[in-house]
Design a protein around this motif. Structure first.
Motif, PDB file in Angstrom:
ATOM      1  N   LEU A 134       0.841  -1.199   0.000  1.00  0.00           N
ATOM      2  CA  LEU A 134       0.000   0.000   0.000  1.00  0.00           C
ATOM      3  C   LEU A 134       0.876   1.248   0.000  1.00  0.00           C
ATOM      4  O   LEU A 134       1.070   1.918   1.004  1.00  0.00           O
ATOM      5  CB  LEU A 134      -0.947  -0.003   1.200  1.00  0.00           C
ATOM      6  N   VAL A 135       1.420   1.550  -1.163  1.00  0.00           N
ATOM      7  CA  VAL A 135       2.249   2.726  -1.388  1.00  0.00           C
ATOM      8  C   VAL A 135       1.688   3.436  -2.623  1.00  0.00           C
ATOM      9  O   VAL A 135       0.914   2.849  -3.385  1.00  0.00           O
ATOM     10  CB  VAL A 135       3.726   2.337  -1.617  1.00  0.00           C
ATOM     11  N   PRO A 136       2.052   4.713  -2.819  1.00  0.00           N
ATOM     12  CA  PRO A 136       1.538   5.396  -4.009  1.00  0.00           C
ATOM     13  C   PRO A 136       1.774   4.601  -5.291  1.00  0.00           C
ATOM     14  O   PRO A 136       2.875   4.157  -5.579  1.00  0.00           O
ATOM     15  CB  PRO A 136       2.318   6.720  -3.994  1.00  0.00           C
ATOM     16  N   GLY A 137       0.708   4.426  -6.030  1.00  0.00           N
ATOM     17  CA  GLY A 137       0.743   3.634  -7.253  1.00  0.00           C
ATOM     18  C   GLY A 137      -0.593   2.958  -7.448  1.00  0.00           C
ATOM     19  O   GLY A 137      -1.537   3.150  -6.668  1.00  0.00           O
ATOM     20  N   PHE A 138      -0.695   2.145  -8.486  1.00  0.00           N
ATOM     21  CA  PHE A 138      -1.959   1.472  -8.778  1.00  0.00           C
ATOM     22  C   PHE A 138      -2.274   0.409  -7.736  1.00  0.00           C
ATOM     23  O   PHE A 138      -1.386  -0.310  -7.261  1.00  0.00           O
ATOM     24  CB  PHE A 138      -1.922   0.845 -10.169  1.00  0.00           C
ATOM     25  N   ASP A 139      -3.544   0.318  -7.371  1.00  0.00           N
ATOM     26  CA  ASP A 139      -4.014  -0.649  -6.383  1.00  0.00           C
ATOM     27  C   ASP A 139      -4.529  -1.882  -7.116  1.00  0.00           C
ATOM     28  O   ASP A 139      -5.639  -1.888  -7.637  1.00  0.00           O
ATOM     29  CB  ASP A 139      -5.128  -0.019  -5.542  1.00  0.00           C
ATOM     30  N   ASP A 140      -3.702  -2.934  -7.150  1.00  0.00           N
ATOM     31  CA  ASP A 140      -4.094  -4.156  -7.858  1.00  0.00           C
ATOM     32  C   ASP A 140      -5.111  -4.981  -7.079  1.00  0.00           C
ATOM     33  O   ASP A 140      -5.635  -5.961  -7.599  1.00  0.00           O
ATOM     34  CB  ASP A 140      -2.860  -5.021  -8.158  1.00  0.00           C
ATOM     35  N   GLY A 141      -5.390  -4.582  -5.840  1.00  0.00           N
ATOM     36  CA  GLY A 141      -6.376  -5.303  -5.038  1.00  0.00           C
ATOM     37  C   GLY A 141      -7.541  -4.406  -4.666  1.00  0.00           C
ATOM     38  O   GLY A 141      -8.030  -4.451  -3.527  1.00  0.00           O
ATOM     39  N   ALA A 142      -8.001  -3.589  -5.608  1.00  0.00           N
ATOM     40  CA  ALA A 142      -9.050  -2.606  -5.307  1.00  0.00           C
ATOM     41  C   ALA A 142     -10.289  -3.250  -4.709  1.00  0.00           C
ATOM     42  O   ALA A 142     -10.954  -2.667  -3.849  1.00  0.00           O
ATOM     43  CB  ALA A 142      -9.414  -1.830  -6.564  1.00  0.00           C
ATOM     44  N   HIS A 143     -10.624  -4.454  -5.149  1.00  0.00           N
ATOM     45  CA  HIS A 143     -11.824  -5.130  -4.635  1.00  0.00           C
ATOM     46  C   HIS A 143     -11.638  -5.622  -3.200  1.00  0.00           C
ATOM     47  O   HIS A 143     -12.616  -5.980  -2.541  1.00  0.00           O
ATOM     48  CB  HIS A 143     -12.155  -6.329  -5.525  1.00  0.00           C
ATOM     49  N   ALA A 144     -10.375  -5.639  -2.727  1.00  0.00           N
ATOM     50  CA  ALA A 144     -10.098  -6.178  -1.399  1.00  0.00           C
ATOM     51  C   ALA A 144      -9.684  -5.114  -0.395  1.00  0.00           C
ATOM     52  O   ALA A 144      -9.463  -5.422   0.775  1.00  0.00           O
ATOM     53  CB  ALA A 144      -9.003  -7.242  -1.491  1.00  0.00           C
ATOM     54  N   THR A 145      -9.565  -3.865  -0.832  1.00  0.00           N
ATOM     55  CA  THR A 145      -9.190  -2.785   0.070  1.00  0.00           C
ATOM     56  C   THR A 145     -10.356  -1.826   0.250  1.00  0.00           C
ATOM     57  O   THR A 145     -11.158  -1.625  -0.665  1.00  0.00           O
ATOM     58  CB  THR A 145      -7.980  -1.987  -0.475  1.00  0.00           C
ATOM     59  N   ALA A 146     -10.435  -1.221   1.420  1.00  0.00           N
ATOM     60  CA  ALA A 146     -11.504  -0.259   1.676  1.00  0.00           C
ATOM     61  C   ALA A 146     -11.366   0.950   0.753  1.00  0.00           C
ATOM     62  O   ALA A 146     -12.363   1.499   0.286  1.00  0.00           O
ATOM     63  CB  ALA A 146     -11.472   0.175   3.141  1.00  0.00           C
ATOM     64  N   LEU A 147     -10.129   1.364   0.497  1.00  0.00           N
ATOM     65  CA  LEU A 147      -9.900   2.488  -0.408  1.00  0.00           C
ATOM     66  C   LEU A 147     -10.454   2.180  -1.797  1.00  0.00           C
ATOM     67  O   LEU A 147     -11.150   2.994  -2.396  1.00  0.00           O
ATOM     68  CB  LEU A 147      -8.394   2.789  -0.473  1.00  0.00           C
ATOM     69  N   GLY A 148     -10.157   0.985  -2.299  1.00  0.00           N
ATOM     70  CA  GLY A 148     -10.660   0.589  -3.605  1.00  0.00           C
ATOM     71  C   GLY A 148     -12.172   0.491  -3.628  1.00  0.00           C
ATOM     72  O   GLY A 148     -12.826   0.930  -4.585  1.00  0.00           O
ATOM     73  N   LYS A 149     -12.736  -0.062  -2.566  1.00  0.00           N
ATOM     74  CA  LYS A 149     -14.193  -0.188  -2.494  1.00  0.00           C
ATOM     75  C   LYS A 149     -14.870   1.182  -2.519  1.00  0.00           C
ATOM     76  O   LYS A 149     -15.897   1.376  -3.180  1.00  0.00           O
ATOM     77  CB  LYS A 149     -14.598  -0.929  -1.220  1.00  0.00           C
ATOM     78  N   ALA A 150     -14.296   2.130  -1.765  1.00  0.00           N
ATOM     79  CA  ALA A 150     -14.899   3.462  -1.696  1.00  0.00           C
ATOM     80  C   ALA A 150     -14.931   4.112  -3.081  1.00  0.00           C
ATOM     81  O   ALA A 150     -15.909   4.771  -3.452  1.00  0.00           O
ATOM     82  CB  ALA A 150     -14.132   4.336  -0.709  1.00  0.00           C
ATOM     83  N   LEU A 151     -13.849   3.935  -3.856  1.00  0.00           N
ATOM     84  CA  LEU A 151     -13.827   4.499  -5.202  1.00  0.00           C
ATOM     85  C   LEU A 151     -14.763   3.732  -6.141  1.00  0.00           C
ATOM     86  O   LEU A 151     -15.519   4.329  -6.908  1.00  0.00           O
ATOM     87  CB  LEU A 151     -12.404   4.494  -5.755  1.00  0.00           C
ATOM     88  N   LEU A 152     -14.711   2.410  -6.069  1.00  0.00           N
ATOM     89  CA  LEU A 152     -15.558   1.609  -6.954  1.00  0.00           C
ATOM     90  C   LEU A 152     -17.037   1.825  -6.658  1.00  0.00           C
ATOM     91  O   LEU A 152     -17.886   1.675  -7.549  1.00  0.00           O
ATOM     92  CB  LEU A 152     -15.204   0.127  -6.816  1.00  0.00           C
ATOM     93  N   SER A 153     -17.359   2.193  -5.423  1.00  0.00           N
ATOM     94  CA  SER A 153     -18.762   2.434  -5.068  1.00  0.00           C
ATOM     95  C   SER A 153     -19.327   3.656  -5.778  1.00  0.00           C
ATOM     96  O   SER A 153     -20.542   3.827  -5.851  1.00  0.00           O
ATOM     97  CB  SER A 153     -18.912   2.600  -3.551  1.00  0.00           C
ATOM     98  N   THR A 154     -18.452   4.525  -6.307  1.00  0.00           N
ATOM     99  CA  THR A 154     -18.928   5.722  -7.010  1.00  0.00           C
ATOM    100  C   THR A 154     -19.263   5.427  -8.472  1.00  0.00           C
ATOM    101  O   THR A 154     -19.800   6.297  -9.162  1.00  0.00           O
ATOM    102  CB  THR A 154     -17.871   6.851  -6.969  1.00  0.00           C
ATOM    103  N   LEU A 155     -18.945   4.226  -8.940  1.00  0.00           N
ATOM    104  CA  LEU A 155     -19.242   3.842 -10.319  1.00  0.00           C
ATOM    105  C   LEU A 155     -20.653   3.273 -10.417  1.00  0.00           C
ATOM    106  O   LEU A 155     -21.242   2.862  -9.414  1.00  0.00           O
ATOM    107  CB  LEU A 155     -18.236   2.789 -10.800  1.00  0.00           C
ATOM    108  N   THR A 156     -21.174   3.222 -11.618  1.00  0.00           N
ATOM    109  CA  THR A 156     -22.442   2.537 -11.838  1.00  0.00           C
ATOM    110  C   THR A 156     -22.184   1.032 -11.790  1.00  0.00           C
ATOM    111  O   THR A 156     -21.039   0.581 -11.959  1.00  0.00           O
ATOM    112  CB  THR A 156     -23.040   2.897 -13.202  1.00  0.00           C
ATOM    113  N   PRO A 157     -23.209   0.212 -11.557  1.00  0.00           N
ATOM    114  CA  PRO A 157     -23.010  -1.241 -11.552  1.00  0.00           C
ATOM    115  C   PRO A 157     -22.340  -1.757 -12.829  1.00  0.00           C
ATOM    116  O   PRO A 157     -21.473  -2.634 -12.762  1.00  0.00           O
ATOM    117  CB  PRO A 157     -24.431  -1.783 -11.387  1.00  0.00           C
ATOM    118  N   ASP A 158     -22.734  -1.205 -13.975  1.00  0.00           N
ATOM    119  CA  ASP A 158     -22.127  -1.637 -15.241  1.00  0.00           C
ATOM    120  C   ASP A 158     -20.653  -1.266 -15.306  1.00  0.00           C
ATOM    121  O   ASP A 158     -19.819  -2.055 -15.765  1.00  0.00           O
ATOM    122  CB  ASP A 158     -22.865  -1.025 -16.429  1.00  0.00           C
TER     123      ASP A 158
END
Length: 260
Positions: A134-158
């Motif tokens: 967890l350092v600056p850069g792309f998050d390859d585990g977005a589905h498994a991190t709270a940070l990734g979830k928070a961002l993905l939650s702003t997208l539409t289901p599609d």
């Protein structure tokens, strides 16, 4: 993986080849000879020699006494500049460091960069387990991190479905959610509580929480704030953690607005 169909008509091949050489050297911490680089990049030895000499002159690779090449310090300088650009105004870093010092928890800022979830700033806290990924850069585990979830939650289901299909739902631990249906239910629960959570989904025994800092029609301008700590501690202090995150998120939002 580069898409051959997306190759621009005005592609400068020498630049493209030089970048491929730099990538090959970067993936080999023990160094590579010119012949090894040529083989990995599918280039002639003569072409590779000229490219390597140019990169060495510019400081992007270094030739060692045994004839192998490793990444040069100019790459580190570009990385620092990238991190600074991602982080935003200096006040963002100051707010993160202050939050990490006051709570003892490591704090992170994330946003979409080029359509991918990325960590753009971080401050380590002494009470949080060390998470070297967890350092600056792309998050390859977005589905498994709270940070990734928070961002993905702003997208539409599609949009979420396409994102997860492209980048996958790798299993980091036995608790990682790898089914889209379970992931959607988890995001819905996070929306209801006003904070996305993960307990041991990214790293066993570690928990993370995240809240939105700012939303925007432009996905690249959406920002989230997250913190990490022992999962057992997060389970008993979730409400307190949320309140602290919301407070820091407001500070970040104000700092970013002032900078804009």
């Amino acid at each position: 993986m580069r898409d051959p169909l997306a190759e621009p008509s005005d592609l400068i091949r020498s630049v493209s080849r030089a970048l491929r050489v730099l990538e090959a050297v970067g993936r080999a911490p023990r160094g590579l000879t010119v012949k090894q680089i040529a083989r990995r990049c599918e280039l002639t030895v003569a072409t590779t020699y000229h490219l390597v000499r140019t990169l060495a002159y510019e400081g992007y690779v270094i030739r060692r006494e045994d004839g192998t090449y490793i990444v040069g310090l100019e790459v580190a300088d570009r990385y620092r500049e990238l991190v600074a650009a991602f982080r935003g105004p200096a006040s963002v870093g100051e707010s993160l460091r202050r939050a990490a010092m006051e709570t003892g928890y490591s704090h992170y800022v994330g946003r979409f960069v080029g359509g991918r979830v990325a960590i753009t700033a971080a401050a380590d806290g002494p009470r949080s387990p060390y998470l070297e990924d967890l350092v600056p850069g792309f998050d390859d585990g977005a589905h498994a991190t709270a940070l990734g979830k928070a961002l993905l939650s702003t997208l539409t289901p599609d949009q979420r479905f396409r994102y997860l299909k492209e980048w996958g739902m790798r299993s980091f631990t036995a608790q990682t959610l790898t089914a889209p249906e379970a992931f959607e239910a988890d995001l819905a629960a996070g929306d209801r509580r006003g904070m996305q959570l993960e307990m041991g989904q990214y790293r066993q025994g570690v928990g993370c929480a995240a809240v939105l800092v700012s939303t925007d029609k432009d996905m690249e301008r959406r920002v989230v704030l997250a913190c990490a700590m022992p999962a057992a501690e997060l389970m008993t202090t979730a409400r307190v953690v949320r309140n602290r995150l919301v407070t820091v998120a407001k500070e970040l939002a104000e700092a970013m607005a002032a900078d804009a």
